[in-house]
Motif scaffolding. Sequence first.
Motif, PDB file in Angstrom:
ATOM      1  N   VAL A  12       0.828  -1.200   0.000  1.00  9.45           N
ATOM      2  CA  VAL A  12       0.000   0.000   0.000  1.00  9.45           C
ATOM      3  C   VAL A  12       0.864   1.252   0.000  1.00  9.45           C
ATOM      4  N   LEU A  13       1.849   1.275   0.911  1.00 11.87           N
ATOM      5  CA  LEU A  13       2.699   2.463   1.019  1.00 11.87           C
ATOM      6  C   LEU A  13       3.553   2.647  -0.229  1.00 11.87           C
ATOM      7  N   ARG A  14       4.105   1.566  -0.742  1.00 12.76           N
ATOM      8  CA  ARG A  14       4.979   1.693  -1.900  1.00 12.76           C
ATOM      9  C   ARG A  14       4.214   2.077  -3.151  1.00 12.76           C
ATOM     10  N   LEU A  85      -2.205  10.064   2.191  1.00 17.44           N
ATOM     11  CA  LEU A  85      -2.504   9.254   3.368  1.00 17.44           C
ATOM     12  C   LEU A  85      -3.937   8.739   3.315  1.00 17.44           C
ATOM     13  N   ARG A  86      -4.855   9.597   2.896  1.00 10.43           N
ATOM     14  CA  ARG A  86      -6.248   9.166   2.771  1.00 10.43           C
ATOM     15  C   ARG A  86      -6.383   8.094   1.694  1.00 10.43           C
ATOM     16  N   GLU A  87      -5.642   8.239   0.601  1.00 13.19           N
ATOM     17  CA  GLU A  87      -5.699   7.244  -0.466  1.00 13.19           C
ATOM     18  C   GLU A  87      -5.209   5.882   0.021  1.00 13.19           C
ATOM     19  N   ALA A  88      -4.127   5.881   0.791  1.00 14.27           N
ATOM     20  CA  ALA A  88      -3.610   4.621   1.321  1.00 14.27           C
ATOM     21  C   ALA A  88      -4.620   3.974   2.260  1.00 14.27           C
ATOM     22  N   ALA A  89      -5.247   4.783   3.136  1.00  6.41           N
ATOM     23  CA  ALA A  89      -6.247   4.254   4.064  1.00  6.41           C
ATOM     24  C   ALA A  89      -7.479   3.756   3.319  1.00  6.41           C
ATOM     25  N   ALA A  90      -7.900   4.502   2.295  1.00  5.50           N
ATOM     26  CA  ALA A  90      -9.081   4.106   1.530  1.00  5.50           C
ATOM     27  C   ALA A  90      -8.843   2.804   0.776  1.00  5.50           C
ATOM     28  N   ARG A  91      -7.653   2.629   0.244  1.00  4.54           N
ATOM     29  CA  ARG A  91      -7.350   1.394  -0.483  1.00  4.54           C
ATOM     30  C   ARG A  91      -7.351   0.202   0.477  1.00  4.54           C
ATOM     31  N   PHE A  92      -6.769   0.381   1.638  1.00  2.00           N
ATOM     32  CA  PHE A  92      -6.763  -0.683   2.636  1.00  2.00           C
ATOM     33  C   PHE A  92      -8.188  -1.011   3.069  1.00  2.00           C
ATOM     34  N   LEU A 115      -5.540  -7.008  11.815  1.00  2.00           N
ATOM     35  CA  LEU A 115      -5.004  -5.980  12.701  1.00  2.00           C
ATOM     36  C   LEU A 115      -3.493  -5.844  12.529  1.00  2.00           C
ATOM     37  N   ASP A 116      -2.820  -6.965  12.255  1.00  2.00           N
ATOM     38  CA  ASP A 116      -1.382  -6.902  11.988  1.00  2.00           C
ATOM     39  C   ASP A 116      -1.107  -6.122  10.707  1.00  2.00           C
ATOM     40  N   GLU A 117      -1.955  -6.335   9.703  1.00  2.00           N
ATOM     41  CA  GLU A 117      -1.798  -5.589   8.458  1.00  2.00           C
ATOM     42  C   GLU A 117      -2.004  -4.098   8.691  1.00  2.00           C
ATOM     43  N   ALA A 118      -3.022  -3.763   9.501  1.00  3.26           N
ATOM     44  CA  ALA A 118      -3.282  -2.357   9.810  1.00  3.26           C
ATOM     45  C   ALA A 118      -2.098  -1.739  10.540  1.00  3.26           C
ATOM     46  N   ALA A 119      -1.528  -2.478  11.496  1.00  4.74           N
ATOM     47  CA  ALA A 119      -0.353  -1.972  12.210  1.00  4.74           C
ATOM     48  C   ALA A 119       0.810  -1.782  11.243  1.00  4.74           C
ATOM     49  N   GLY A 120       0.892  -2.660  10.226  1.00  6.87           N
ATOM     50  CA  GLY A 120       1.964  -2.547   9.246  1.00  6.87           C
ATOM     51  C   GLY A 120       1.877  -1.304   8.388  1.00  6.87           C
ATOM     52  N   LEU A 121       0.705  -0.661   8.351  1.00  9.02           N
ATOM     53  CA  LEU A 121       0.575   0.586   7.598  1.00  9.02           C
ATOM     54  C   LEU A 121       1.363   1.717   8.251  1.00  9.02           C
ATOM     55  N   GLY A 122       1.690   1.582   9.527  1.00 16.94           N
ATOM     56  CA  GLY A 122       2.496   2.594  10.209  1.00 16.94           C
ATOM     57  C   GLY A 122       1.725   3.812  10.660  1.00 16.94           C
ATOM     58  N   LEU A 123       0.382   3.717  10.781  1.00 18.14           N
ATOM     59  CA  LEU A 123      -0.392   4.883  11.203  1.00 18.14           C
ATOM     60  C   LEU A 123      -0.026   5.327  12.610  1.00 18.14           C
ATOM     61  N   ALA A 124       0.246   4.379  13.499  1.00 13.60           N
ATOM     62  CA  ALA A 124       0.616   4.755  14.864  1.00 13.60           C
ATOM     63  C   ALA A 124       1.938   5.504  14.887  1.00 13.60           C
ATOM     64  N   SER A 125       2.833   5.167  13.961  1.00 19.85           N
ATOM     65  CA  SER A 125       4.129   5.833  13.919  1.00 19.85           C
ATOM     66  C   SER A 125       3.992   7.309  13.574  1.00 19.85           C
ATOM     67  N   LEU A 126       2.887   7.669  12.895  1.00 15.03           N
ATOM     68  CA  LEU A 126       2.650   9.081  12.585  1.00 15.03           C
ATOM     69  C   LEU A 126       2.384   9.892  13.846  1.00 15.03           C
TER      70      LEU A 126
END
Length: 436
Positions: A12-14, A85-92, A115-126
Amino acid sequence: MNLNPTGFGLAVLRRVAANPWLQRTGLGPRFDRLVYHGSRAGFAAATAGNRAFKAARSLSAPGRPPGAGPAGVFDLTPTDDQAMLREAAARFAGERLRSAAANADEACAAPTELLDEAAGLGLASLSVPESLDGAGAEHSAVTGALIAEALAHGDMGLAVACLAPVSAANALLRWGTAEQQAAYLAPFAGEQPPVAAIAVAEPRTLFDPLTPATTATAQGDEVRLDGIKTLVPRAADAEFFLVTAAAADGGIGVYIAERDTPGLSIDVEPAMGLRAAGTGRLTLTDARVPAGNQLGGDAGCDVRELIALSRLAWCALAAGTGQAVLDYVTDYANDRQAFGEPISHRQAVAFAIADMAIELEGLRLAAWRAAALADAGKPFTKEAAIAHRLAGRHGMAIGSWGVQLLGGHGFVKEHPVERWYRDLRAVGVMHGGACL
């Protein structure tokens, strides 16, 4: 199809980072950091079951990334950064949350791999400043609202499950002391972000979040917590909670309580809606936490502002789910034939869908306006209360209209509208759990 959590999160991020104009806009470095933190989270081998929240470093002062600041003009057009960021979240949300929502609602829990996939998006790191190795160079309530809305378009319950730890991180970012950030916030940028939740709501009629029945009593170098918190997302697997409680001096504080605190018990508490969020009940009976676990230290935190930011998060979630209802009902009305023509040709149906769209735009813009005021450092609690009132009333109405327009199909689980209606009813009664 089984997806590797690491692969999906990085994909998603790449995919977003591969846009040819990314470097030209100067946003490349930030997405490089997101990919880096996503890699660290995805390749984690250790579990968090026995995590010890101890500061790995000493901070001279808490990290506070600057807010977005005033734009000079009233313009709610998302920046390029926010749009991506919204595009990445919307795609997920579209590719993963929507398809998993029905089973998660039935199981009253989100799948661990999701939930592991969601954590892998790195949203908490923001939500973690760069001084703690996070990816947060700037904190914005508007950005948080856009991400929450995009995720809720997939499913509100799963969105709440994904965002509960991010909400706790946001509170630590805004009010945590240097010691609290080093111990509790820094792990959100690590290899496996912790699960945490904000516990505000209580099982009382006409509950007011600013007058909690849960009490905090200072006893030497400890604080004793007594009370009950309800509808806490991901309560069963949370590693720590941010609990609001009334102090003896009449003030309200927020206290960090780890799950293994003696006197703290957790019970599963499925509700009418938000079942995928895994809501639970905390019972605090002579639960003692260190005095240093009061969020913000002796200065405390602004609980009124915390509640306002929580209300805005629920407004954003309502906008995302309301948009899902509107999109689904519009397609259904155009495809469903009655008396030789689509039912959308009937004025009663067309006008109802138009009313849904109007109310949705109203509650969304009210939430964005309040979030923009928060980013500008201006008073926003009144505007947040107004937006929350609109979201609670009209969000529920949008869900109800969706069920009615589908007729008998709206009452069965074959179509997702009945689940969205149940979730939207939660917006008016939920406090805490989510925070921008």
